[in-house]
Design an enzyme around this catalytic site. Structure first.
Site, PDB file in Angstrom:
ATOM      1  N   GLU A 120       0.843  -1.206   0.000  1.00  0.00           N
ATOM      2  CA  GLU A 120       0.000   0.000   0.000  1.00  0.00           C
ATOM      3  C   GLU A 120       0.878   1.256   0.000  1.00  0.00           C
ATOM      4  O   GLU A 120       0.584   2.235  -0.683  1.00  0.00           O
ATOM      5  CB  GLU A 120      -0.932  -0.011   1.214  1.00  0.00           C
ATOM      6  CG  GLU A 120      -1.911  -1.165   1.155  1.00  0.00           C
ATOM      7  CD  GLU A 120      -2.903  -1.190   2.301  1.00  0.00           C
ATOM      8  OE1 GLU A 120      -2.452  -1.334   3.463  1.00  0.00           O
ATOM      9  OE2 GLU A 120      -4.108  -1.055   2.050  1.00  0.00           O
ATOM     10  N   GLU A 140      -3.133 -10.333   3.637  1.00  0.00           N
ATOM     11  CA  GLU A 140      -4.205  -9.994   4.578  1.00  0.00           C
ATOM     12  C   GLU A 140      -5.139 -11.173   4.828  1.00  0.00           C
ATOM     13  O   GLU A 140      -5.508 -11.462   5.968  1.00  0.00           O
ATOM     14  CB  GLU A 140      -5.014  -8.788   4.057  1.00  0.00           C
ATOM     15  CG  GLU A 140      -4.388  -7.435   4.349  1.00  0.00           C
ATOM     16  CD  GLU A 140      -3.300  -7.039   3.358  1.00  0.00           C
ATOM     17  OE1 GLU A 140      -2.915  -7.859   2.501  1.00  0.00           O
ATOM     18  OE2 GLU A 140      -2.828  -5.889   3.449  1.00  0.00           O
TER      19      GLU A 140
HETATM   20  C1  1HE Z   1       7.161  -7.758  12.141  1.00  0.00           C
HETATM   21  C2  1HE Z   1       6.426  -7.746  10.950  1.00  0.00           C
HETATM   22  C3  1HE Z   1       5.151  -7.127  10.966  1.00  0.00           C
HETATM   23  C4  1HE Z   1       8.271  -8.779  10.583  1.00  0.00           C
HETATM   24  N1  1HE Z   1       4.738  -6.581  12.121  1.00  0.00           N
HETATM   25  N2  1HE Z   1       6.698  -7.208  13.255  1.00  0.00           N
HETATM   26  N3  1HE Z   1       2.322  -8.247   7.028  1.00  0.00           N
HETATM   27  C5  1HE Z   1       2.660  -9.547   6.973  1.00  0.00           C
HETATM   28  O1  1HE Z   1       1.828 -10.438   7.065  1.00  0.00           O
HETATM   29  C6  1HE Z   1       4.124  -9.855   6.822  1.00  0.00           C
HETATM   30  C7  1HE Z   1       4.660 -10.416   8.104  1.00  0.00           C
HETATM   31  N4  1HE Z   1       6.104 -10.631   8.019  1.00  0.00           N
HETATM   32  C8  1HE Z   1       6.650 -11.706   7.361  1.00  0.00           C
HETATM   33  O2  1HE Z   1       5.976 -12.517   6.755  1.00  0.00           O
HETATM   34  C9  1HE Z   1       8.156 -11.810   7.417  1.00  0.00           C
HETATM   35  O3  1HE Z   1       8.617 -11.110   8.560  1.00  0.00           O
HETATM   36  C10 1HE Z   1       8.855 -11.222   6.157  1.00  0.00           C
HETATM   37  C11 1HE Z   1       8.619 -12.170   4.960  1.00  0.00           C
HETATM   38  C12 1HE Z   1       8.355  -9.822   5.816  1.00  0.00           C
HETATM   39  C13 1HE Z   1      10.375 -11.118   6.434  1.00  0.00           C
HETATM   40  O4  1HE Z   1      10.877 -12.365   6.903  1.00  0.00           O
HETATM   41  P1  1HE Z   1      12.321 -12.387   7.609  1.00  0.00           P
HETATM   42  O5  1HE Z   1      12.663 -13.834   7.807  1.00  0.00           O
HETATM   43  O6  1HE Z   1      13.284 -11.528   6.874  1.00  0.00           O
HETATM   44  O7  1HE Z   1      12.130 -11.657   9.022  1.00  0.00           O
HETATM   45  P2  1HE Z   1      11.428 -12.217  10.353  1.00  0.00           P
HETATM   46  O8  1HE Z   1      12.403 -13.071  11.109  1.00  0.00           O
HETATM   47  O9  1HE Z   1      10.104 -12.818  10.052  1.00  0.00           O
HETATM   48  O10 1HE Z   1      11.143 -10.899  11.163  1.00  0.00           O
HETATM   49  C14 1HE Z   1      12.185 -10.127  11.762  1.00  0.00           C
HETATM   50  C15 1HE Z   1      11.538  -9.322  12.861  1.00  0.00           C
HETATM   51  O11 1HE Z   1      10.600  -8.421  12.285  1.00  0.00           O
HETATM   52  C16 1HE Z   1      10.753 -10.177  13.852  1.00  0.00           C
HETATM   53  O12 1HE Z   1      10.810  -9.541  15.103  1.00  0.00           O
HETATM   54  P3  1HE Z   1      11.700 -10.140  16.316  1.00  0.00           P
HETATM   55  O13 1HE Z   1      11.438  -9.196  17.445  1.00  0.00           O
HETATM   56  O14 1HE Z   1      11.205 -11.538  16.521  1.00  0.00           O
HETATM   57  O15 1HE Z   1      13.118 -10.105  15.820  1.00  0.00           O
HETATM   58  C17 1HE Z   1       9.341 -10.066  13.319  1.00  0.00           C
HETATM   59  O16 1HE Z   1       8.354 -10.292  14.317  1.00  0.00           O
HETATM   60  C18 1HE Z   1       9.329  -8.635  12.869  1.00  0.00           C
HETATM   61  N5  1HE Z   1       8.298  -8.404  11.880  1.00  0.00           N
HETATM   62  N6  1HE Z   1       7.143  -8.391  10.001  1.00  0.00           N
HETATM   63  C19 1HE Z   1       5.507  -6.635  13.228  1.00  0.00           C
HETATM   64  N7  1HE Z   1       4.393  -7.018   9.880  1.00  0.00           N
HETATM   65  C20 1HE Z   1      -3.623  -0.886   7.309  1.00  0.00           C
HETATM   66  S1  1HE Z   1      -3.913  -2.502   7.148  1.00  0.00           S
HETATM   67  C21 1HE Z   1      -2.504  -3.205   6.459  1.00  0.00           C
HETATM   68  C22 1HE Z   1      -2.637  -4.692   6.511  1.00  0.00           C
HETATM   69  C23 1HE Z   1      -1.316  -5.376   6.361  1.00  0.00           C
HETATM   70  O17 1HE Z   1      -0.274  -4.788   6.247  1.00  0.00           O
HETATM   71  S2  1HE Z   1      -1.399  -7.080   6.368  1.00  0.00           S
HETATM   72  C24 1HE Z   1       0.210  -7.608   6.061  1.00  0.00           C
HETATM   73  C25 1HE Z   1       1.019  -7.748   7.323  1.00  0.00           C
END
Ligand code: 1HE
Length: 263
Positions: A120, A140
């Site tokens: 977005e 989502e």
């Molecule tokens: C996060 C987030 C997040 C990572 N919110 N903390 N978005 C998603 O569904 C995507 C969610 N994220 C993922 O699927 C993966 O993190 C990624 C593919 C983007 C990247 O993977 P990777 O292996 O490089 O990183 P990771 O180990 O998953 O994450 C590293 C850290 O970032 C980890 O935190 P830590 O404290 O455990 O080290 C994760 O928790 C954190 N992290 N993504 C919070 N999204 C207005 S409405 C909009 C609706 C949406 O956006 S829906 C889509 C949401």
């Protein structure tokens, strides 16, 4: 004189001539967009709008991921009410509108995941440049949520409703040439920052009023009925095509001192 840029916690700002390089700098959380991050984006691009020295913007990201979208952890822990989240979505809309309508070309230098709210965000840029690591998705559906940062308008316009519904229902991922072909990005190159900077530097040489008309006018006109759109186009062309900067450039063409198209 425009005010100094606002203080930044989640981004950095680096002037490179007339181009401002904005870096998403929350790499440890994959640049997930917390409520405070969204407010910062709004403040920064509201500043860009009035900063005459900034003629174009490149947005890039620190780390392996451009933007992981909504901060899902914050969202989960806050236990927001429906009304709370509706107001948060309205702030996302304001922040991304501030980008799309800042009047300056905004070029995204993408890498890694550009997903959910990250897509977005990227959809609010005027040009998106991907590299071989870049991929796009709307997860989502699988998270049990819905887009709230403008995807129903901006992403649907880029790829069409049917593709967007498929992306949301199935978690389908687009990358590489296919992402270019469906309209998620316009360039696929080895080094997206290099290319984005070159595009921004080129666009920055256009008169500011022309860039304002191109970047804001076309988006406004797209949501108008054709009859009103043509009226608006005539007004924009009236103002833009008679500006002093266009006189000079047209005189240069007439005098054969301007470059021909394709040179
Ligand atoms: C996060 C987030 C997040 C990572 N919110 N903390 N978005 C998603 O569904 C995507 C969610 N994220 C993922 O699927 C993966 O993190 C990624 C593919 C983007 C990247 O993977 P990777 O292996 O490089 O990183 P990771 O180990 O998953 O994450 C590293 C850290 O970032 C980890 O935190 P830590 O404290 O455990 O080290 C994760 O928790 C954190 N992290 N993504 C919070 N999204 C207005 S409405 C909009 C609706 C949406 O956006 S829906 C889509 C949401």
């Amino acid at each position: 004189m425009p005010a100094d840029p606002p203080p930044l916690e989640f981004m950095t700002l680096e002037p490179r001539g007339e181009v401002a390089i904005v870096t998403l700098a929350r790499a440890d959380k994959r640049n997930a967009l917390s409520a405070a991050f969204i407010e910062e984006i709004w403040r920064l691009f509201d500043w860009v709008r009035t900063a005459d020295a900034v003629r174009a913007v490149v947005v890039r990201a620190d780390g392996p991921v451009f933007c992981a979208g909504l901060d899902l952890v914050e969202h989960h822990l806050e236990e927001r009410s429906a009304s709370d989240f509706m107001h948060i979505c309205r702030r996302w809309h304001a922040a991304f509108d501030a980008i799309q309508y800042c009047g300056k070309p905004v070029i995204g230098a993408l890498n890694g995941a550009v997903v959910g709210g990250g897509l977005e965000l990227a959809a609010a840029f005027h040009i998106r440049v991907a590299d071989p690591t870049t991929f796009f998705a709307l997860p989502e559906g699988q998270r049990g949520i819905f887009t709230g940062g403008g995807a129903t308008v901006r992403v649907a316009r880029l790829v069409g409703e049917a593709r967007m519904i498929d992306m949301m229902l199935t978690g389908r991922i687009y990358r590489g040439q296919e992402a270019v072909d469906v309209g998620l990005c316009q360039y696929l190159v080895e080094d997206s920052l290099d290319k984005a900077l070159a595009i921004a530097a080129q666009a920055a040489t256009n008169p500011p009023l022309s860039n304002f008309a191109i970047t804001a006018g076309i988006h406004h006109i797209a949501s108008m009925p054709a009859h009103d759109a043509l009226f608006a186009e005539a007004f924009i062309a009236g103002v833009t095509n008679t500006q002093p900067a266009s006189h000079e450039r047209l005189a240069a063409f007439m005098n054969k001192t301007a470059a021909k198209v394709g040179q």
